[in-house]
Design a protein around this motif. Sequence first.
Motif, PDB file in Angstrom:
ATOM      1  N   ASN A  38       0.861  -1.181   0.000  1.00 52.50           N
ATOM      2  CA  ASN A  38       0.000   0.000   0.000  1.00 52.50           C
ATOM      3  C   ASN A  38       0.896   1.228   0.000  1.00 52.50           C
ATOM      4  O   ASN A  38       1.672   1.434   0.932  1.00 52.50           O
ATOM      5  N   LEU A  39       0.775   2.072  -1.018  1.00 49.10           N
ATOM      6  CA  LEU A  39       1.657   3.229  -1.181  1.00 49.10           C
ATOM      7  C   LEU A  39       1.196   4.472  -0.426  1.00 49.10           C
ATOM      8  O   LEU A  39       1.808   5.529  -0.558  1.00 49.10           O
ATOM      9  N   GLY A  40       0.124   4.385   0.366  1.00 47.34           N
ATOM     10  CA  GLY A  40      -0.254   5.513   1.208  1.00 47.34           C
ATOM     11  C   GLY A  40      -1.587   6.138   0.867  1.00 47.34           C
ATOM     12  O   GLY A  40      -2.183   5.865  -0.177  1.00 47.34           O
ATOM     13  N   ASP A  41      -2.065   7.009   1.776  1.00 49.31           N
ATOM     14  CA  ASP A  41      -3.392   7.629   1.676  1.00 49.31           C
ATOM     15  C   ASP A  41      -4.477   6.565   1.556  1.00 49.31           C
ATOM     16  O   ASP A  41      -5.335   6.605   0.673  1.00 49.31           O
ATOM     17  N   ILE A  42      -4.470   5.661   2.499  1.00 49.68           N
ATOM     18  CA  ILE A  42      -5.456   4.585   2.488  1.00 49.68           C
ATOM     19  C   ILE A  42      -6.818   5.094   2.954  1.00 49.68           C
ATOM     20  O   ILE A  42      -7.849   4.524   2.632  1.00 49.68           O
ATOM     21  N   ILE A  43      -6.818   6.199   3.732  1.00 52.52           N
ATOM     22  CA  ILE A  43      -8.050   6.874   4.134  1.00 52.52           C
ATOM     23  C   ILE A  43      -7.951   8.339   3.741  1.00 52.52           C
ATOM     24  O   ILE A  43      -6.883   8.813   3.349  1.00 52.52           O
ATOM     25  N   ASP A  44      -9.070   9.062   3.894  1.00 54.86           N
ATOM     26  CA  ASP A  44      -9.066  10.465   3.487  1.00 54.86           C
ATOM     27  C   ASP A  44      -9.113  11.444   4.651  1.00 54.86           C
ATOM     28  O   ASP A  44      -8.403  12.439   4.650  1.00 54.86           O
ATOM     29  N   ARG A  45      -9.944  11.182   5.683  1.00 54.21           N
ATOM     30  CA  ARG A  45     -10.116  12.238   6.695  1.00 54.21           C
ATOM     31  C   ARG A  45     -10.375  11.774   8.122  1.00 54.21           C
ATOM     32  O   ARG A  45     -10.181  12.550   9.052  1.00 54.21           O
ATOM     33  N   LYS A  46     -10.819  10.542   8.358  1.00 51.14           N
ATOM     34  CA  LYS A  46     -11.126  10.088   9.715  1.00 51.14           C
ATOM     35  C   LYS A  46     -10.294   8.860  10.058  1.00 51.14           C
ATOM     36  O   LYS A  46     -10.340   7.855   9.364  1.00 51.14           O
ATOM     37  N   ASN A  47      -9.577   8.944  11.163  1.00 51.06           N
ATOM     38  CA  ASN A  47      -8.718   7.835  11.557  1.00 51.06           C
ATOM     39  C   ASN A  47      -9.498   6.547  11.775  1.00 51.06           C
ATOM     40  O   ASN A  47      -8.996   5.446  11.482  1.00 51.06           O
ATOM     41  N   ASN A  48     -10.729   6.643  12.266  1.00 47.67           N
ATOM     42  CA  ASN A  48     -11.535   5.447  12.503  1.00 47.67           C
ATOM     43  C   ASN A  48     -11.828   4.667  11.229  1.00 47.67           C
ATOM     44  O   ASN A  48     -12.128   3.467  11.281  1.00 47.67           O
ATOM     45  N   ASP A  49     -11.746   5.342  10.074  1.00 47.62           N
ATOM     46  CA  ASP A  49     -11.985   4.654   8.806  1.00 47.62           C
ATOM     47  C   ASP A  49     -10.927   3.593   8.521  1.00 47.62           C
ATOM     48  O   ASP A  49     -11.130   2.714   7.670  1.00 47.62           O
ATOM     49  N   LEU A  50      -9.805   3.669   9.226  1.00 48.90           N
ATOM     50  CA  LEU A  50      -8.789   2.632   9.075  1.00 48.90           C
ATOM     51  C   LEU A  50      -9.341   1.250   9.424  1.00 48.90           C
ATOM     52  O   LEU A  50      -8.963   0.245   8.812  1.00 48.90           O
ATOM     53  N   ASN A  51     -10.254   1.199  10.397  1.00 50.94           N
ATOM     54  CA  ASN A  51     -10.817  -0.087  10.801  1.00 50.94           C
ATOM     55  C   ASN A  51     -11.606  -0.725   9.670  1.00 50.94           C
ATOM     56  O   ASN A  51     -11.556  -1.946   9.476  1.00 50.94           O
ATOM     57  N   ILE A  52     -12.330   0.095   8.919  1.00 53.62           N
ATOM     58  CA  ILE A  52     -13.100  -0.423   7.781  1.00 53.62           C
ATOM     59  C   ILE A  52     -12.160  -0.934   6.704  1.00 53.62           C
ATOM     60  O   ILE A  52     -12.332  -2.037   6.163  1.00 53.62           O
ATOM     61  N   ILE A  53     -11.136  -0.133   6.374  1.00 53.51           N
ATOM     62  CA  ILE A  53     -10.182  -0.542   5.350  1.00 53.51           C
ATOM     63  C   ILE A  53      -9.459  -1.827   5.757  1.00 53.51           C
ATOM     64  O   ILE A  53      -9.287  -2.754   4.949  1.00 53.51           O
ATOM     65  N   LYS A  54      -9.067  -1.912   7.015  1.00 64.10           N
ATOM     66  CA  LYS A  54      -8.342  -3.099   7.476  1.00 64.10           C
ATOM     67  C   LYS A  54      -9.227  -4.344   7.448  1.00 64.10           C
ATOM     68  O   LYS A  54      -8.732  -5.462   7.225  1.00 64.10           O
ATOM     69  N   SER A  55     -10.535  -4.168   7.642  1.00 66.09           N
ATOM     70  CA  SER A  55     -11.435  -5.319   7.553  1.00 66.09           C
ATOM     71  C   SER A  55     -11.487  -5.870   6.135  1.00 66.09           C
ATOM     72  O   SER A  55     -11.682  -7.076   5.930  1.00 66.09           O
ATOM     73  N   TYR A  56     -11.303  -4.994   5.146  1.00 63.41           N
ATOM     74  CA  TYR A  56     -11.207  -5.443   3.748  1.00 63.41           C
ATOM     75  C   TYR A  56      -9.863  -6.119   3.495  1.00 63.41           C
ATOM     76  O   TYR A  56      -9.795  -7.186   2.868  1.00 63.41           O
ATOM     77  N   LEU A  57      -8.798  -5.508   3.975  1.00 70.44           N
ATOM     78  CA  LEU A  57      -7.459  -6.044   3.724  1.00 70.44           C
ATOM     79  C   LEU A  57      -7.252  -7.397   4.385  1.00 70.44           C
ATOM     80  O   LEU A  57      -6.397  -8.179   3.940  1.00 70.44           O
ATOM     81  N   CYS A  58      -8.040  -7.694   5.411  1.00 66.33           N
ATOM     82  CA  CYS A  58      -7.948  -9.007   6.056  1.00 66.33           C
ATOM     83  C   CYS A  58      -8.314 -10.138   5.095  1.00 66.33           C
ATOM     84  O   CYS A  58      -7.968 -11.304   5.333  1.00 66.33           O
ATOM     85  N   ARG A  59      -8.993  -9.811   4.015  1.00 67.92           N
ATOM     86  CA  ARG A  59      -9.383 -10.835   3.041  1.00 67.92           C
ATOM     87  C   ARG A  59      -8.229 -11.222   2.123  1.00 67.92           C
ATOM     88  O   ARG A  59      -8.331 -12.188   1.369  1.00 67.92           O
ATOM     89  N   LEU A  60      -7.153 -10.452   2.148  1.00 62.14           N
ATOM     90  CA  LEU A  60      -5.991 -10.808   1.334  1.00 62.14           C
ATOM     91  C   LEU A  60      -5.372 -12.108   1.841  1.00 62.14           C
ATOM     92  O   LEU A  60      -5.304 -12.347   3.049  1.00 62.14           O
ATOM     93  N   ASN A  61      -4.903 -12.913   0.900  1.00 67.13           N
ATOM     94  CA  ASN A  61      -4.250 -14.169   1.266  1.00 67.13           C
ATOM     95  C   ASN A  61      -2.753 -13.997   1.490  1.00 67.13           C
ATOM     96  O   ASN A  61      -2.014 -14.978   1.489  1.00 67.13           O
ATOM     97  N   ASN A  62      -2.316 -12.759   1.654  1.00 65.54           N
ATOM     98  CA  ASN A  62      -0.887 -12.508   1.779  1.00 65.54           C
ATOM     99  C   ASN A  62      -0.660 -11.294   2.680  1.00 65.54           C
ATOM    100  O   ASN A  62      -1.592 -10.578   3.029  1.00 65.54           O
ATOM    101  N   GLU A  63       0.602 -11.063   3.017  1.00 66.50           N
ATOM    102  CA  GLU A  63       0.961  -9.968   3.912  1.00 66.50           C
ATOM    103  C   GLU A  63       0.894  -8.625   3.196  1.00 66.50           C
ATOM    104  O   GLU A  63       1.169  -8.525   1.998  1.00 66.50           O
ATOM    105  N   VAL A  64       0.529  -7.564   3.949  1.00 62.33           N
ATOM    106  CA  VAL A  64       0.475  -6.211   3.412  1.00 62.33           C
ATOM    107  C   VAL A  64       1.557  -5.369   4.078  1.00 62.33           C
ATOM    108  O   VAL A  64       1.673  -5.345   5.304  1.00 62.33           O
ATOM    109  N   TYR A  65       2.339  -4.666   3.257  1.00 63.21           N
ATOM    110  CA  TYR A  65       3.336  -3.714   3.749  1.00 63.21           C
ATOM    111  C   TYR A  65       2.841  -2.303   3.446  1.00 63.21           C
ATOM    112  O   TYR A  65       2.491  -1.997   2.307  1.00 63.21           O
TER     113      TYR A  65
END
Length: 300
Positions: free
Chosen positions: A72-99
């Motif tokens: 992930n090259l950055g700016d995964i969210i736009d304005r609210k830190n809590n939105d990271l939880n939503i994004i991370k719930s999606y990334l948990c579906r990856l079958n591999n590690e995320v840097y």
Amino acid sequence: MRNIFGLFICISLLWSCTSVRDDTPILKFGIFADTQYADCPSENMRFYREALQKLDTCINCFNKENVQFTINLGDIIDRKNNDLNIIKSYLCRLNNEVYHITGNHDYKEVTDNSVLYRQLDMPSEYYWFKKGNWVFIMLNTNEVAAYANVNGTEKEQELTEMLDKIKQTGGKQGYRWNGGASRKQMEWLDHLLAECEGNKNNVLLFSYHPFYPFSEFTALNNVEILETISRYSCVKAVISGHHHAGAFGYYKGIPMITQEGMVETENQNAYSIVEITRDSILVRGYGRVPSRSFKYSNNQ
């Protein structure tokens, strides 16, 4: 005649096996940039809510293609830190590690940078990891930036110095949304590249802010960074985000890729899969991201 024919067959098979081996990926990984998810209406050609569906499509593709890891090259969210939880719930579906690398929007509502790095499971604000003979360097060009909690620290003075230098040299990038790498990080980078060169490692370097081509989106001290990395033949390419339109150029023979931002279009996606073979770097683009390929000299 039979012996000659048999020899011809053996040589042909050997050549065929060698050819396949040269084209078979040593490494295969996925990249996405500037998701900038937010639960808010679209504005200025940025489609914040649509980012989740596009990220989901990206994740499904990476899983289907069996990439070994994702960046992930950055700016995964736009304005609210809590939105990271939503994004991370999606990334948990990856079958591999995320840097992860952070972007300027990731610092919204953050008063302690170390908290953000922990949220993204980053081992440090800048770091590296190794896959086979390849070293992946994850720079932090948000380290010296107006939005990155530098007030009252030595980095505040470094920021002033960078902005003054940009004014003196007529640079384009002296904006609040840009940042740079500190002197300490530059020393770390120089030492690490020298070590990689001595060990005959190949290096891919990743950054949120681009370094080249020059624009209003490049890192504040991009010239210094370019001068450092161009001294080392082990650096095979640089891949960045931030400039949503994307860009590409060679700096002293080093491919400089700025990947297109996922948030920027309503329906068209933007992500890529990179395959490294014995002599080439192949970028397979999806959506707005163009496909590219580069030959490199192997340090092995």
